[in-house]
Design a protein around this motif. Structure first.
Motif, short mmCIF file in Angstrom:
data_model
loop_
_atom_site.label_atom_id
_atom_site.label_comp_id
_atom_site.label_asym_id
_atom_site.label_seq_id
_atom_site.Cartn_x
_atom_site.Cartn_y
_atom_site.Cartn_z
N LYS A 25 -23.06 56.04 -33.23
CA LYS A 25 -23.57 54.73 -32.45
C LYS A 25 -23.24 53.72 -33.58
O LYS A 25 -23.25 52.61 -33.47
CB LYS A 25 -25.20 54.68 -32.94
CG LYS A 25 -25.96 55.43 -31.61
CD LYS A 25 -25.89 55.20 -30.22
CE LYS A 25 -26.58 53.91 -30.06
NZ LYS A 25 -26.66 53.36 -28.81
N THR A 74 -35.46 56.99 -30.62
CA THR A 74 -35.24 55.54 -29.87
C THR A 74 -34.11 54.79 -30.31
O THR A 74 -33.32 54.33 -29.63
CB THR A 74 -36.67 55.15 -30.06
OG1 THR A 74 -37.57 55.81 -29.71
CG2 THR A 74 -36.64 53.64 -29.42
N CYS A 75 -33.94 54.71 -31.62
CA CYS A 75 -33.00 53.92 -32.28
C CYS A 75 -31.55 54.38 -32.02
O CYS A 75 -30.71 53.76 -31.77
CB CYS A 75 -33.15 53.96 -33.78
SG CYS A 75 -34.59 52.96 -34.25
N ASP A 102 -30.88 56.23 -29.28
CA ASP A 102 -30.65 56.29 -27.79
C ASP A 102 -30.54 57.60 -27.51
O ASP A 102 -29.45 57.86 -26.67
CB ASP A 102 -29.74 55.39 -27.42
CG ASP A 102 -29.72 54.95 -25.85
OD1 ASP A 102 -30.72 55.45 -25.30
OD2 ASP A 102 -28.68 54.85 -25.15
N THR A 103 -31.13 58.81 -27.93
CA THR A 103 -31.10 59.92 -27.55
C THR A 103 -32.14 60.70 -27.09
O THR A 103 -33.34 60.21 -27.57
CB THR A 103 -30.24 60.85 -28.66
OG1 THR A 103 -30.11 62.04 -28.14
CG2 THR A 103 -31.31 60.87 -30.01
N ASP A 104 -32.24 61.81 -26.46
CA ASP A 104 -33.31 62.53 -26.11
C ASP A 104 -33.96 63.02 -27.22
O ASP A 104 -33.39 63.78 -28.17
CB ASP A 104 -32.95 63.82 -25.15
CG ASP A 104 -34.17 64.59 -24.65
OD1 ASP A 104 -35.27 64.21 -25.12
OD2 ASP A 104 -33.80 65.39 -23.95
#
Length: 199
Positions: free
Chosen positions: A16, A54-55, A57-59
């Motif tokens: 990221k 969440t930050c 953007d992953t499961d």
């Protein structure tokens, strides 16, 4: 040391293009906290893992699985002053947690001695045990290791309100069932390796 979680977090962060300081700012911790997670010396709790997912953007299950993976066999203890109950309940725990080291105790003092010498991942405690309260035992176990997951097991539902004030993360009513244990394992504050636990 949990190297799998450390490597997973570092990989997701770099993908990221975030620095440790930038990720720390997004999840409201210090940069040194992120550094400790990435060198494997510390693990975040389940709530923080959800925030990280969440930050990044992953499961969330990717991070939870990495956090649960451990080279150590988890220690699980059950404390109940009735030998007959322990003899029937321990096989149920072994069925659900086949790769854990499961030990039963009828005396709280023996459980404390064991927890002092071994890192206990999960403690399932009766609340009424003669002169000793499971609520007090919970506090003592958490003083030894704050990352011990404590689940109370009792026949008296009225104890549930007192139980939550101790730092426990679960509450089960007797009789013990495999399904009830499996449901509690999904809600542990500090996930640990479930081995080949049956679904």
């Amino acid at each position: 040391m949990n190297t799998l979680f450390a490597e997973t977090l570092r990989k997701l962060r770099t993908e990221k293009s975030l620095s440790q300081r930038e990720l720390a700012g997004q999840v409201y911790v210090t940069r040194s906290t992120i550094a400790r997670w990435e060198n494997g010396s510390r693990l975040p709790d389940a709530m923080m893992i959800t925030r990280l997912a969440t930050c990044l953007d992953t499961d969330v299950n990717i991070l939870l699985a990495a956090a649960a993976a451990s080279e150590e066999t988890p220690h699980v203890i059950m404390v109940d002053d009735r030998k007959m109950f322990l003899s029937s309940a321990l096989p149920i725990l072994e069925e659900v947690l086949p790769y854990a080291t499961i030990t039963g105790f009828t005396r709280p003092s023996e459980a404390i001695e064991f927890a002092t010498a071994n890192r206990v991942a999960l403690a399932i405690l009766d609340i009424e045990m003669g002169h000793t309260s499971g609520l007090d035992l919970c506090r003592k176990l958490l003083a030894i290791n704050p990352r011990t997951n404590v689940v109370f097991l009792t026949a008296y539902v009225e104890y549930s309100f007192d139980a939550w004030s101790t730092g426990a993360c679960g509450f089960l009513l007797k009789p013990l069932t495999a399904e009830a244990i499996q449901a509690q394992l999904k809600n542990l504050r500090y996930p640990f390796s479930l081995g080949g636990a049956k679904k």
